[in-house]
Design an enzyme around this catalytic site. Structure first.
Site, PDB file in Angstrom:
ATOM      1  N   LYS A   1       0.999   4.145  -2.885  1.00 29.10           N
ATOM      2  CA  LYS A   1       0.635   5.537  -2.592  1.00 29.10           C
ATOM      3  C   LYS A   1       1.833   6.475  -2.795  1.00 29.10           C
ATOM      4  O   LYS A   1       1.654   7.634  -3.183  1.00 29.10           O
ATOM      5  CB  LYS A   1       0.088   5.646  -1.165  1.00 29.10           C
ATOM      6  CG  LYS A   1      -1.246   4.890  -0.955  1.00 29.10           C
ATOM      7  CD  LYS A   1      -2.343   5.447  -1.831  1.00 29.10           C
ATOM      8  CE  LYS A   1      -3.697   4.816  -1.559  1.00 29.10           C
ATOM      9  NZ  LYS A   1      -4.763   5.384  -2.398  1.00 29.10           N
TER      10      LYS A   1
ATOM     11  N   TYR B   1       0.844  -1.209   0.000  1.00 30.09           N
ATOM     12  CA  TYR B   1       0.000   0.000   0.000  1.00 30.09           C
ATOM     13  C   TYR B   1       0.878   1.258   0.000  1.00 30.09           C
ATOM     14  O   TYR B   1       0.641   2.188  -0.772  1.00 30.09           O
ATOM     15  CB  TYR B   1      -0.894  -0.051   1.246  1.00 30.09           C
ATOM     16  CG  TYR B   1      -1.917   1.060   1.348  1.00 30.09           C
ATOM     17  CD1 TYR B   1      -3.049   1.066   0.546  1.00 30.09           C
ATOM     18  CD2 TYR B   1      -1.761   2.094   2.276  1.00 30.09           C
ATOM     19  CE1 TYR B   1      -4.007   2.089   0.657  1.00 30.09           C
ATOM     20  CE2 TYR B   1      -2.696   3.104   2.397  1.00 30.09           C
ATOM     21  CZ  TYR B   1      -3.830   3.090   1.590  1.00 30.09           C
ATOM     22  OH  TYR B   1      -4.767   4.094   1.706  1.00 30.09           O
TER      23      TYR B   1
HETATM   24  P1  NAI Z   1     -13.589   2.322   0.398  1.00 31.33           P
HETATM   25  O1  NAI Z   1     -13.168   0.904   0.390  1.00 31.33           O
HETATM   26  O2  NAI Z   1     -14.762   2.727   1.214  1.00 31.33           O
HETATM   27  O3  NAI Z   1     -13.829   2.825  -1.114  1.00 31.33           O
HETATM   28  C1  NAI Z   1     -12.985   2.454  -2.168  1.00 31.33           C
HETATM   29  C2  NAI Z   1     -13.837   2.170  -3.397  1.00 31.33           C
HETATM   30  O4  NAI Z   1     -12.963   1.784  -4.481  1.00 31.33           O
HETATM   31  C3  NAI Z   1     -14.820   1.006  -3.193  1.00 31.33           C
HETATM   32  O5  NAI Z   1     -16.133   1.405  -3.520  1.00 31.33           O
HETATM   33  C4  NAI Z   1     -14.305  -0.058  -4.144  1.00 31.33           C
HETATM   34  O6  NAI Z   1     -15.338  -0.868  -4.691  1.00 31.33           O
HETATM   35  C5  NAI Z   1     -13.616   0.777  -5.213  1.00 31.33           C
HETATM   36  N1  NAI Z   1     -12.695  -0.013  -6.010  1.00 31.33           N
HETATM   37  C6  NAI Z   1     -11.837  -0.969  -5.556  1.00 31.33           C
HETATM   38  N2  NAI Z   1     -11.205  -1.536  -6.597  1.00 31.33           N
HETATM   39  C7  NAI Z   1     -11.654  -0.925  -7.727  1.00 31.33           C
HETATM   40  C8  NAI Z   1     -11.375  -1.080  -9.108  1.00 31.33           C
HETATM   41  N3  NAI Z   1     -10.495  -1.993  -9.542  1.00 31.33           N
HETATM   42  N4  NAI Z   1     -12.027  -0.294 -10.002  1.00 31.33           N
HETATM   43  C9  NAI Z   1     -12.916   0.626  -9.564  1.00 31.33           C
HETATM   44  N5  NAI Z   1     -13.223   0.819  -8.259  1.00 31.33           N
HETATM   45  C10 NAI Z   1     -12.601   0.040  -7.360  1.00 31.33           C
HETATM   46  O7  NAI Z   1     -12.269   3.144   0.831  1.00 31.33           O
HETATM   47  P2  NAI Z   1     -12.079   4.637   1.365  1.00 31.33           P
HETATM   48  O8  NAI Z   1     -11.653   4.557   2.769  1.00 31.33           O
HETATM   49  O9  NAI Z   1     -13.221   5.500   0.998  1.00 31.33           O
HETATM   50  O10 NAI Z   1     -10.786   5.064   0.524  1.00 31.33           O
HETATM   51  C11 NAI Z   1     -10.835   5.815  -0.666  1.00 31.33           C
HETATM   52  C12 NAI Z   1      -9.412   6.172  -1.060  1.00 31.33           C
HETATM   53  O11 NAI Z   1      -8.810   6.936  -0.023  1.00 31.33           O
HETATM   54  C13 NAI Z   1      -8.499   4.968  -1.267  1.00 31.33           C
HETATM   55  O12 NAI Z   1      -7.638   5.204  -2.360  1.00 31.33           O
HETATM   56  C14 NAI Z   1      -7.713   4.889   0.022  1.00 31.33           C
HETATM   57  O13 NAI Z   1      -6.473   4.258  -0.147  1.00 31.33           O
HETATM   58  C15 NAI Z   1      -7.573   6.358   0.341  1.00 31.33           C
HETATM   59  N6  NAI Z   1      -7.290   6.642   1.737  1.00 31.33           N
HETATM   60  C16 NAI Z   1      -8.183   6.300   2.711  1.00 31.33           C
HETATM   61  C17 NAI Z   1      -7.905   6.596   4.036  1.00 31.33           C
HETATM   62  C18 NAI Z   1      -8.845   6.243   5.161  1.00 31.33           C
HETATM   63  O14 NAI Z   1      -8.476   6.454   6.322  1.00 31.33           O
HETATM   64  N7  NAI Z   1     -10.036   5.721   4.888  1.00 31.33           N
HETATM   65  C19 NAI Z   1      -6.654   7.286   4.411  1.00 31.33           C
HETATM   66  C20 NAI Z   1      -5.807   7.619   3.301  1.00 31.33           C
HETATM   67  C21 NAI Z   1      -6.130   7.319   2.020  1.00 31.33           C
END
Ligand code: NAI
Length: 247
Positions: free
Chosen positions: A159, A155
């Site tokens: 990133k 990860y």
């Molecule tokens: P989440 O898991 O709620 O949402 C991620 C979405 O991406 C999901 O709806 C999933 O179906 C979709 N996804 C996964 N693989 C995919 C693909 N191959 N094609 C299209 N869509 C796909 O995660 P969250 O927490 O909302 O994270 C969103 C972004 O923020 C991510 O990139 C994560 O790494 C980043 N992030 C999140 C943090 C946190 O604390 N939640 C902190 C720092 C970064």
């Protein structure tokens, strides 16, 4: 201030969590939010909720790792809306494990979705944005990409890779008035952080000067600023949004 009236925005991974909040905030600012995700039912629910509150939104099923599907998606969006103004590369996953135990597919899956997925989308929007001579791209990186984390080498590498991709794309595209920035969120309240054990969560809270997790909307509002005209002189930057975790 920060109006996105009539802008067409693509948000990857927009069905839930931070991506969904971005779509809601963009639509409330006047944009057409095009959500793409591999999870269709809740993505369509998100679109209906935005439309019910008077906003414009659409859902397209697309796996960002599939470059042909991504190209087709962008062609479809440009056909439907005549332009594409904003891309937010938000789709991302974790598959944690210590390096010595990490399986090859854990490494490959995370790099493919988080990093190559963003590359595919940037590549596909480049042509229409260059033709328009305008565009704004935001890549959702993470504090983990800046500082590393035991158990998250895949990860963190994905990133950190996004940061290099952001700066390179910003340099390539600046002459065409296309801005590319990254954000590095800390710990944001979504299902990704809900899944953490209580003691781990408490450990994180202790290290955050503001002593609270961020909300998806906090992140969405930062991205709204970055893609707005008010941020017109900002490109190639990584903006932390982490309650002061990294200073
Ligand atoms: P989440 O898991 O709620 O949402 C991620 C979405 O991406 C999901 O709806 C999933 O179906 C979709 N996804 C996964 N693989 C995919 C693909 N191959 N094609 C299209 N869509 C796909 O995660 P969250 O927490 O909302 O994270 C969103 C972004 O923020 C991510 O990139 C994560 O790494 C980043 N992030 C999140 C943090 C946190 O604390 N939640 C902190 C720092 C970064």
């Amino acid at each position: 201030m920060f109006s996105l009236a009539n802008r067409v925005a693509l948000i990857t991974g927009g069905s839930q969590g931070i991506g969904r909040s971005i779509a809601e905030v963009f639509s409330a600012a006047g944009a057409v939010s095009v959500i793409t995700d591999i999870v269709q039912d809740i993505g369509e629910e998100a679109v209906t909720a935005i439309q019910d509150s008077g906003g414009k939104a659409a859902f397209y099923h697309c796996d960002v790792t599939d470059s042909v599907s991504v190209e087709n998606l962008i062609t479809e969006i440009v056909k439907e809306h005549s332009r594409i103004d904003i891309l937010v590369n938000n789709a991302g996953i974790t598959k944690d494990g210590l390096i010595m135990r990490m399986k090859e597919d854990q490494w490959d899956d995370v790099i493919r979705i988080n990093l190559k997925g963003a590359f595919n989308c940037i590549k596909a929007v480049t042509r229409p944005m260059m033709k328009q001579k305008s565009g704004s791209i935001v890549n959702v990186s993470s504090v983990i990409g800046v500082m590393g984390n035991a158990g998250q080498a895949n990860y963190a590498a994905s990133k950190a890779g996004l940061i290099g991709l952001t700066k390179s794309a910003a340099k390539e595209l600046a002459a065409r008035n296309i801005r590319v920035n990254a954000i590095a969120p800390g710990f944001i309240r979504t299902r990704m952080t809900d899944a953490l054990p209580e003691d781990v969560k408490q450990g994180y809270l202790d290290s955050i000067p503001l002593k609270k997790l961020g909300e998806p909307e906090d992140v969405a509002k930062l991205i709204k600023f970055l893609v707005s005209d008010e941020a017109g002189y900002i490109t190639g930057q990584v903006i932390n949004i982490d309650g002061g975790l990294i200073m």
